[in-house]
Write a protein that holds these residues in place. Structure first.
Motif, short mmCIF file in Angstrom:
data_model
loop_
_atom_site.label_atom_id
_atom_site.label_comp_id
_atom_site.label_asym_id
_atom_site.label_seq_id
_atom_site.Cartn_x
_atom_site.Cartn_y
_atom_site.Cartn_z
N ARG A 1 0.82 -1.21 0.00
CA ARG A 1 0.00 0.00 0.00
C ARG A 1 0.85 1.27 0.00
NH1 ARG A 1 -2.77 -4.04 2.29
NH2 ARG A 1 -5.07 -4.06 2.14
N ALA A 2 2.10 1.16 0.45
CA ALA A 2 2.96 2.34 0.55
C ALA A 2 3.45 2.82 -0.81
CB ALA A 2 4.14 2.04 1.46
N GLY A 3 3.68 1.90 -1.73
CA GLY A 3 4.18 2.29 -3.04
C GLY A 3 5.60 2.82 -3.01
N LEU A 4 6.47 2.20 -2.22
CA LEU A 4 7.85 2.65 -2.11
C LEU A 4 8.57 2.51 -3.46
CD1 LEU A 4 8.87 0.99 1.29
CD2 LEU A 4 7.62 3.12 0.89
N ALA B 1 3.30 13.28 0.48
CA ALA B 1 3.87 12.02 0.95
C ALA B 1 2.77 11.08 1.46
CB ALA B 1 4.88 12.28 2.07
N THR B 2 3.04 9.79 1.44
CA THR B 2 2.03 8.81 1.79
C THR B 2 2.31 8.13 3.12
OG1 THR B 2 3.14 6.99 0.63
CG2 THR B 2 1.58 8.33 -0.64
N LEU B 3 1.22 7.71 3.74
CA LEU B 3 1.23 7.01 5.03
C LEU B 3 0.59 5.64 4.83
CD1 LEU B 3 1.57 7.59 8.26
CD2 LEU B 3 -0.89 7.94 8.17
N SER B 4 1.21 4.60 5.36
CA SER B 4 0.65 3.25 5.27
C SER B 4 0.85 2.55 6.60
CB SER B 4 1.32 2.45 4.14
OG SER B 4 0.79 1.14 4.06
N LEU B 5 -0.27 2.26 7.29
CA LEU B 5 -0.23 1.70 8.65
C LEU B 5 -1.05 0.42 8.73
CD1 LEU B 5 -1.18 4.96 10.63
CD2 LEU B 5 1.12 4.25 9.94
N ALA B 6 -0.66 -0.46 9.63
CA ALA B 6 -1.48 -1.63 9.98
C ALA B 6 -1.63 -1.69 11.48
CB ALA B 6 -0.85 -2.92 9.47
N ILE C 1 -7.23 -7.36 10.36
CA ILE C 1 -6.20 -6.32 10.36
C ILE C 1 -6.77 -5.05 9.76
CG2 ILE C 1 -3.86 -5.71 9.64
CD1 ILE C 1 -4.02 -8.19 11.46
N ASN C 2 -6.57 -3.94 10.44
CA ASN C 2 -6.94 -2.63 9.91
C ASN C 2 -5.77 -2.06 9.13
OD1 ASN C 2 -9.41 -2.78 11.20
ND2 ASN C 2 -8.79 -1.49 12.91
N PHE C 3 -6.02 -1.71 7.88
CA PHE C 3 -5.01 -1.03 7.07
C PHE C 3 -5.47 0.41 6.84
CE2 PHE C 3 -4.06 -5.45 5.91
CZ PHE C 3 -2.67 -5.44 6.00
N PHE C 4 -4.57 1.34 7.10
CA PHE C 4 -4.86 2.76 6.89
C PHE C 4 -3.88 3.34 5.88
CE2 PHE C 4 -6.12 1.76 11.25
CZ PHE C 4 -7.41 2.26 11.30
N THR C 5 -4.40 4.10 4.94
CA THR C 5 -3.54 4.86 4.03
C THR C 5 -4.01 6.30 4.03
OG1 THR C 5 -4.93 4.29 2.14
CG2 THR C 5 -2.99 2.90 2.54
N ALA C 6 -3.07 7.20 3.81
CA ALA C 6 -3.39 8.62 3.77
C ALA C 6 -2.26 9.35 3.07
CB ALA C 6 -3.59 9.16 5.19
N ARG C 7 -2.53 10.60 2.78
CA ARG C 7 -1.54 11.45 2.11
C ARG C 7 -1.46 12.77 2.86
NH1 ARG C 7 0.47 10.70 -2.76
NH2 ARG C 7 -1.12 9.13 -3.19
N LYS C 8 -0.25 13.31 2.95
CA LYS C 8 -0.14 14.64 3.55
C LYS C 8 -0.64 15.67 2.55
CE LYS C 8 2.85 18.02 5.69
NZ LYS C 8 4.18 18.31 6.28
N SER C 9 -1.52 16.52 3.01
CA SER C 9 -2.11 17.51 2.10
C SER C 9 -1.09 18.59 1.78
CB SER C 9 -3.34 18.13 2.75
OG SER C 9 -3.01 18.73 3.98
#
Length: 278
Positions: free
Chosen positions: A41-44, A144-149, A270-278
């Motif tokens: 999900r991070a797309g590194l 930038a992107t955020l990818s958490l579990a 499992i909870n997966f969270f993705t987000a982007r810094k605005s």
């Protein structure tokens, strides 16, 4: 650092930390699908900069380091000196990967520095999660992107619930813990967590629970053996100083209980969270 995080630092350095180092191989294998989900999900990409929060013994830092390559950088942080020492050993062949003993909640990260932030089970232990997310957001570049579990709902995670019930039946109830306090299930609520990310300055926020299968080659017996050392049964055994016959009964009962799934897998939410810094 707050008292709550001092308690977490103590726990992960002197209690859980040595256990996670000792059982690094089985734990990495068991939780590999979760880390794979975070990384996917991070797309590194090659040459990018990554912040890895709660890196533990370093499996996530190694995987991120391979993804960005020597033209990129990885800063992996954890509050456990025990696990940081092991993570530094594992990342030593990758000089573009640095491991720091640090609390991401209030670390003075360089502002607008990271292309990506990742974390597998590293963000549920903050004393002030809102403030921690704000600090992390400040360290990210615009876009930038955020990818958490994180772990999902408690009843949907029998790796926790079955051992807890079995150890309690054998030994009695340990002191009750608050599921909303810093701990494995603190971010089980998707909407609540997404709202905190929104207030912290993130956009394009997505939170979704995924049903997964966690496996070990040895099946139910190996999962039960691991559960004797990591998780709620291990805590109850330690609290009551259970003797060897009691431990043997607990492990045998857990093996039978885990075998109800298919012997080699155990379901997890499992909870997966993705987000982007605005």
């Amino acid at each position: 650092m707050s008292l709550a995080n001092h308690e977490q630092e103590e726990f992960w350095t002197n209690n859980a930390g040595p256990t996670w180092v000792a059982y690094e191989g089985p734990l990495d294998a068991f939780l590999a699908p979760v880390l794979d989900g975070v990384i996917a999900r991070a797309g590194l990409q090659t040459g990018q900069s990554v912040l890895d929060i709660g890196c533990g013994t370093g499996g996530s830092a190694v995987q991120a380091g391979h993804a960005v390559g020597p033209d990129g950088t990885v800063l992996a942080v954890d509050i456990s000196a025990t696990m940081v020492a092991r993570a530094r050993e594992r990342t030593a062949p990758m000089p573009w990967t640095n491991v720091a003993l640090s609390d991401a909640a209030d670390s003075p990260f360089e502002a607008a520095h990271f292309d990506h932030v990742i974390s597998r089970f590293g963000v549920m232990f903050f004393a002030d999660t809102q403030a921690a997310f704000e600090n992390i957001c400040r360290a990210m570049k615009p876009g930038a992107t955020l990818s958490l579990a994180t772990w999902g709902q408690i009843p949907a995670n029998p790796w926790f619930t079955l051992p807890a019930q079995i150890a309690k039946a054998e030994l009695g109830a340990p002191p009750k813990s608050d599921s909303d306090a810093p701990g494995p299930f603190a971010l089980r609520d998707l909407a609540k967590t997404c709202a905190m990310l929104d207030r912290a300055g993130f956009t394009d926020i997505d939170g979704a629970a995924q049903n997964m299968q966690l496996t070990l080659p040895g099946g139910a017996a190996e999962i039960a053996a691991l559960s004797m050392h990591v998780g709620p049964a291990a805590g109850t055994i330690k609290h009551f100083d259970a003797d060897l016959p009691a431990q043997a009964r607990i492990q045998a009962t857990m093996t039978d209980a885990f075998a109800q799934f298919d012997g080699h897998t155990i379901p997890a939410e499992i909870n997966f969270f993705t987000a982007r810094k605005s």
